[in-house]
Scaffold this motif. Structure first.
Motif, PDB file in Angstrom:
ATOM      1  N   ASN A  91      36.132  40.960  47.538  1.00 48.76           N
ATOM      2  CA  ASN A  91      37.436  41.239  46.955  1.00 48.76           C
ATOM      3  C   ASN A  91      37.414  42.675  46.080  1.00 48.76           C
ATOM      4  O   ASN A  91      38.015  42.556  45.080  1.00 48.76           O
ATOM      5  CB  ASN A  91      37.676  39.990  45.970  1.00 48.76           C
ATOM      6  CG  ASN A  91      39.190  39.940  46.136  1.00 48.76           C
ATOM      7  OD1 ASN A  91      39.951  40.413  46.885  1.00 48.76           O
ATOM      8  ND2 ASN A  91      39.742  38.687  45.200  1.00 48.76           N
ATOM      9  N   ARG A  92      36.993  43.689  46.557  1.00 47.82           N
ATOM     10  CA  ARG A  92      36.922  44.966  45.983  1.00 47.82           C
ATOM     11  C   ARG A  92      37.931  45.660  46.427  1.00 47.82           C
ATOM     12  O   ARG A  92      38.371  45.648  47.616  1.00 47.82           O
ATOM     13  CB  ARG A  92      35.605  45.612  46.041  1.00 47.82           C
ATOM     14  CG  ARG A  92      34.593  45.273  45.147  1.00 47.82           C
ATOM     15  CD  ARG A  92      33.433  46.253  45.490  1.00 47.82           C
ATOM     16  NE  ARG A  92      32.700  46.162  46.811  1.00 47.82           N
ATOM     17  CZ  ARG A  92      32.525  46.989  47.658  1.00 47.82           C
ATOM     18  NH1 ARG A  92      33.375  48.183  47.650  1.00 47.82           N
ATOM     19  NH2 ARG A  92      32.048  46.794  48.692  1.00 47.82           N
ATOM     20  N   GLU A  93      38.387  46.754  45.914  1.00 46.51           N
ATOM     21  CA  GLU A  93      39.457  47.767  46.241  1.00 46.51           C
ATOM     22  C   GLU A  93      38.385  48.730  47.088  1.00 46.51           C
ATOM     23  O   GLU A  93      37.282  48.603  46.843  1.00 46.51           O
ATOM     24  CB  GLU A  93      39.827  48.686  44.877  1.00 46.51           C
ATOM     25  CG  GLU A  93      41.097  48.029  44.356  1.00 46.51           C
ATOM     26  CD  GLU A  93      41.674  48.979  43.713  1.00 46.51           C
ATOM     27  OE1 GLU A  93      41.841  50.185  43.928  1.00 46.51           O
ATOM     28  OE2 GLU A  93      42.377  48.615  42.601  1.00 46.51           O
ATOM     29  N   PRO A  94      38.959  49.674  47.732  1.00 47.65           N
ATOM     30  CA  PRO A  94      37.987  50.729  48.451  1.00 47.65           C
ATOM     31  C   PRO A  94      37.467  51.567  47.375  1.00 47.65           C
ATOM     32  O   PRO A  94      37.886  51.741  46.421  1.00 47.65           O
ATOM     33  CB  PRO A  94      39.206  51.470  49.215  1.00 47.65           C
ATOM     34  CG  PRO A  94      40.274  50.628  49.444  1.00 47.65           C
ATOM     35  CD  PRO A  94      40.052  49.814  48.316  1.00 47.65           C
ATOM     36  N   ASP A  95      36.122  51.892  47.652  1.00 54.08           N
ATOM     37  CA  ASP A  95      35.366  53.085  46.601  1.00 54.08           C
ATOM     38  C   ASP A  95      35.865  54.482  46.975  1.00 54.08           C
ATOM     39  O   ASP A  95      35.360  55.183  47.876  1.00 54.08           O
ATOM     40  CB  ASP A  95      33.947  52.687  47.113  1.00 54.08           C
ATOM     41  CG  ASP A  95      33.156  53.502  46.279  1.00 54.08           C
ATOM     42  OD1 ASP A  95      33.586  54.428  45.612  1.00 54.08           O
ATOM     43  OD2 ASP A  95      31.993  53.432  46.350  1.00 54.08           O
ATOM     44  N   GLY A 113      38.013  52.494  56.524  1.00 55.07           N
ATOM     45  CA  GLY A 113      38.604  51.113  56.316  1.00 55.07           C
ATOM     46  C   GLY A 113      37.748  50.135  55.413  1.00 55.07           C
ATOM     47  O   GLY A 113      36.652  50.749  55.151  1.00 55.07           O
ATOM     48  N   GLY A 114      38.174  48.938  55.363  1.00 57.04           N
ATOM     49  CA  GLY A 114      37.507  48.035  54.274  1.00 57.04           C
ATOM     50  C   GLY A 114      38.171  47.992  52.951  1.00 57.04           C
ATOM     51  O   GLY A 114      38.433  48.752  52.124  1.00 57.04           O
ATOM     52  N   GLY A 115      38.684  46.613  52.837  1.00 57.69           N
ATOM     53  CA  GLY A 115      39.227  46.488  51.376  1.00 57.69           C
ATOM     54  C   GLY A 115      40.619  46.665  51.105  1.00 57.69           C
ATOM     55  O   GLY A 115      41.049  46.683  50.048  1.00 57.69           O
ATOM     56  N   ILE A 116      41.417  47.401  51.971  1.00 50.51           N
ATOM     57  CA  ILE A 116      42.661  48.042  52.038  1.00 50.51           C
ATOM     58  C   ILE A 116      43.818  46.832  51.719  1.00 50.51           C
ATOM     59  O   ILE A 116      43.833  45.954  52.702  1.00 50.51           O
ATOM     60  CB  ILE A 116      43.078  48.902  53.045  1.00 50.51           C
ATOM     61  CG1 ILE A 116      41.999  50.193  52.988  1.00 50.51           C
ATOM     62  CG2 ILE A 116      44.493  49.461  52.922  1.00 50.51           C
ATOM     63  CD1 ILE A 116      42.399  51.180  54.050  1.00 50.51           C
ATOM     64  N   ARG A 117      44.474  46.666  50.628  1.00 48.61           N
ATOM     65  CA  ARG A 117      45.428  45.603  50.604  1.00 48.61           C
ATOM     66  C   ARG A 117      46.855  45.826  50.033  1.00 48.61           C
ATOM     67  O   ARG A 117      47.697  45.254  50.305  1.00 48.61           O
ATOM     68  CB  ARG A 117      44.911  44.627  49.525  1.00 48.61           C
ATOM     69  CG  ARG A 117      43.412  44.131  49.770  1.00 48.61           C
ATOM     70  CD  ARG A 117      43.502  42.636  49.463  1.00 48.61           C
ATOM     71  NE  ARG A 117      42.553  42.069  50.333  1.00 48.61           N
ATOM     72  CZ  ARG A 117      42.836  40.933  51.234  1.00 48.61           C
ATOM     73  NH1 ARG A 117      43.951  40.638  51.115  1.00 48.61           N
ATOM     74  NH2 ARG A 117      42.012  40.373  51.892  1.00 48.61           N
ATOM     75  N   THR A 118      46.742  47.093  49.703  1.00 49.03           N
ATOM     76  CA  THR A 118      48.194  47.424  49.322  1.00 49.03           C
ATOM     77  C   THR A 118      48.353  48.983  49.530  1.00 49.03           C
ATOM     78  O   THR A 118      47.763  49.774  49.830  1.00 49.03           O
ATOM     79  CB  THR A 118      48.095  47.480  47.611  1.00 49.03           C
ATOM     80  OG1 THR A 118      47.448  48.525  47.210  1.00 49.03           O
ATOM     81  CG2 THR A 118      47.909  46.275  47.154  1.00 49.03           C
ATOM     82  N   ILE A 119      49.545  49.306  49.178  1.00 49.26           N
ATOM     83  CA  ILE A 119      50.274  50.823  49.508  1.00 49.26           C
ATOM     84  C   ILE A 119      49.383  51.831  48.611  1.00 49.26           C
ATOM     85  O   ILE A 119      49.000  52.725  49.124  1.00 49.26           O
ATOM     86  CB  ILE A 119      51.728  50.998  49.412  1.00 49.26           C
ATOM     87  CG1 ILE A 119      52.438  49.967  50.366  1.00 49.26           C
ATOM     88  CG2 ILE A 119      52.201  52.267  49.385  1.00 49.26           C
ATOM     89  CD1 ILE A 119      52.264  50.645  51.867  1.00 49.26           C
ATOM     90  N   ASP A 120      49.083  51.503  47.520  1.00 51.10           N
ATOM     91  CA  ASP A 120      48.680  52.056  46.427  1.00 51.10           C
ATOM     92  C   ASP A 120      47.120  52.642  47.172  1.00 51.10           C
ATOM     93  O   ASP A 120      46.734  53.453  46.937  1.00 51.10           O
ATOM     94  CB  ASP A 120      48.673  51.501  45.001  1.00 51.10           C
ATOM     95  CG  ASP A 120      47.952  52.255  44.094  1.00 51.10           C
ATOM     96  OD1 ASP A 120      48.530  53.542  43.981  1.00 51.10           O
ATOM     97  OD2 ASP A 120      47.132  51.913  43.357  1.00 51.10           O
TER      98      ASP A 120
END
Lengths: 290, 206
Positions: A91-95, A113-120
């Motif tokens: 449950n991390r943001e991208p690094d 890719g990996g951990g992308i959940r929002t436009i931001d």
């Protein structure tokens, strides 16, 4: 190609179908070098280490990401895909910092890719040097994310990644969270939905074949390729150059991705290109020296 | 040393573009303030995204006027990359009919697949063929591969503004030029040595 040069594309009318993507189907087109098939090394990344597993499990550390990116950049590979396999699970943001580090020395197109959940998240990744982003798990919870991303950044920047496995009924179904969560979505229906939402490419990975080096799940690749109009990248199972040829000719994919084969064998992207070129498939840089 | 101003209007793979221009010997300034345009010897309009969103951001942040003054009237060399090239046109049709910067006469339309085997977006390495001599494509052999990723293309209204074409969906114009203003549909920042050659050619312009 003098025939093309006479018409520098100024008018919309009078288009001719010269660009089939693969020219081996028509020997007359032999001297037309067209859109090249892409050979894409995939780097999987976990806790800053470069890893590779088998069927999305038993991860083995195979080095660090940055030197691998540098080597592939030096060898002028067509494109690179770098996936952070634990970001979603943890449950991390991208690094972003690491991405900026990888991209600093990478002058080939880079998909992250990996951990992308929002436009931001996407905006920050693009600012950190990603050229395209790959979305997998988040698309199941929030399909509209694909639509928003495509609207904001353009479809060309949105790679929809699908992990799929074959079930007893013979159909392929999709998995989220790095192969660990069943979604119940049938793969062709999901691929079509992703295309409709605005994805610009599909990266299709076979969960069972991944890391086995036994060859791609050609049935899966072909099913997806034949049912969408966007480019499809075959992934999961490549072990030799013939597997690439199969994914392109039988699976009808536009590009092939591989990881284990490049980590664990002597085979290289350049070797693959030479193999494919000898068999009439358009590649770039097949004759470069390394 | 040339100072390349990379216009930050929220639409780009800015880091990639910056690294490539630095690698080619430019002093790079990324800015979201149109006033900074006066510090530039070279203007770079990068961009991934839609024509509609791109023009809207340029307009809202005051870049349109600054670009038209510096590149249009004063003749500072400018290059548009991918969406940045398309925004140089007079009009685009991605997200409705929208006015572009109008620095190169022409319109931007969606590519039309010439057969069912053609996929869109046009993603990957494809070749460019010169249609006219131009300083930015100097020393680029015919048939050189560049990296493309797009679904729309620039249709110049005057043939003289087209400097290269690429065979896909029939064929499309892959680079344009109007005096000191240039546009490339491909990504020179991601096209390795020949991409760098294009950037160096551009930076050599006065």
């Amino acid at each position: 190609m003098p025939d093309l040069i006479r018409h520098p594309g100024i008018t919309q009318g009078g288009r001719r179908s010269l660009d089939i993507g693969f020219y081996w189907k028509d020997p007359k087109k032999k001297d037309l070098k067209l859109l090249k098939v892409r050979i894409i090394p995939t780097l999987l990344w976990k806790d800053s280490g470069l890893v590779k597993g088998v069927s999305f499990d038993s991860w083995r550390r195979v080095g660090t990401v940055l030197p691998a990116v540098k080597v592939y950049n030096m060898r002028e590979v067509d494109e690179l895909i770098v996936l952070d396999i634990t970001a979603t699970r943890e449950n991390r943001e991208p690094d972003y910092e690491s991405v900026a580090e990888f991209s600093g020395d990478c002058f080939v197109p880079l998909t992250i890719g990996g951990g992308i959940r929002t436009i931001d998240h996407i905006k920050k990744l693009l600012r950190s040097g990603a050229d395209k982003i790959a979305i997998n798990s988040a698309a199941y919870d929030d399909p509209d994310l694909i639509a928003r991303a495509a609207m904001h950044f353009g479809s060309q920047c949105v790679v929809a990644s699908i992990d799929a496995g074959r079930m007893d009924d013979g159909n392929h179904y999709c998995y989220a969270h790095c192969g660990s969560a069943r979604t119940g979505k049938e793969v062709v229906a999901w691929a079509k939905e992703l295309e409709k939402l605005g994805a610009g490419e599909i990266l299709i990975t076979s969960v069972e074949k991944d890391g086995t080096m036994e060859g791609y799940d050609l049935d899966l690749i072909r099913k997806v390729s034949e049912n969408v109009g966007i480019p499809v990248i075959a992934s999961g199972g490549a072990g030799n150059y013939q597997h690439f040829h199969d994914a392109l000719s039988i699976g009808k994919s536009s590009a092939v991705a591989a990881a284990s084969m490049f980590h664990f064998t002597e085979q290289t992207p350049l070797g693959a290109k030479q193999f494919l070129q000898e068999r009439g498939i358009c590649v770039r840089n097949a004759n470069m020296r390394q | 040393m040339p100072t390349a101003l990379i216009i930050d209007y929220g639409m780009g793979n800015l880091h990639s573009v910056r690294r490539a221009f630095e690698e080619c010997g430019a002093n790079v300034l990324i800015s979201d303030d149109p006033k900074d345009i006066r510090k530039a010897t070279h203007i770079v309009l990068p961009g991934v995204g839609s024509f509609h969103d791109g023009m809207e951001s340029l307009f809202k942040s005051g870049w349109c006027e600054a670009i038209r003054t510096e590149a249009g009237n004063k003749g500072i060399p400018m290059i548009g990359i991918c969406l940045g090239m398309q925004l140089l046109a007079e009009k685009g049709y991605e997200g409705g009919e929208i006015q572009g910067l109008g620095l190169i006469p022409g319109v931007v339309e969606k590519l039309i697949p010439s057969s069912s085997l053609i996929r869109l977006p046009h993603v990957g390495w494809n070749e460019i063929y010169h249609t006219k001599e131009s300083p930015v494509l100097e020393e680029i052999p015919d048939g050189t591969d560049f990296y493309f990723v797009h679904s729309y293309h620039f249709i110049p209204s005057k043939q003289e503004n087209a400097i290269s074409m690429t065979p896909y969906c029939g064929e499309f114009v892959s680079a344009v030029m109007n005096g000191n203003v240039f546009g490339v549909q491909f990504h020179p920042e991601k096209s390795q040595k020949y991409g760098f050659q294009v950037i160096r050619n551009f930076l050599a312009l006065n």
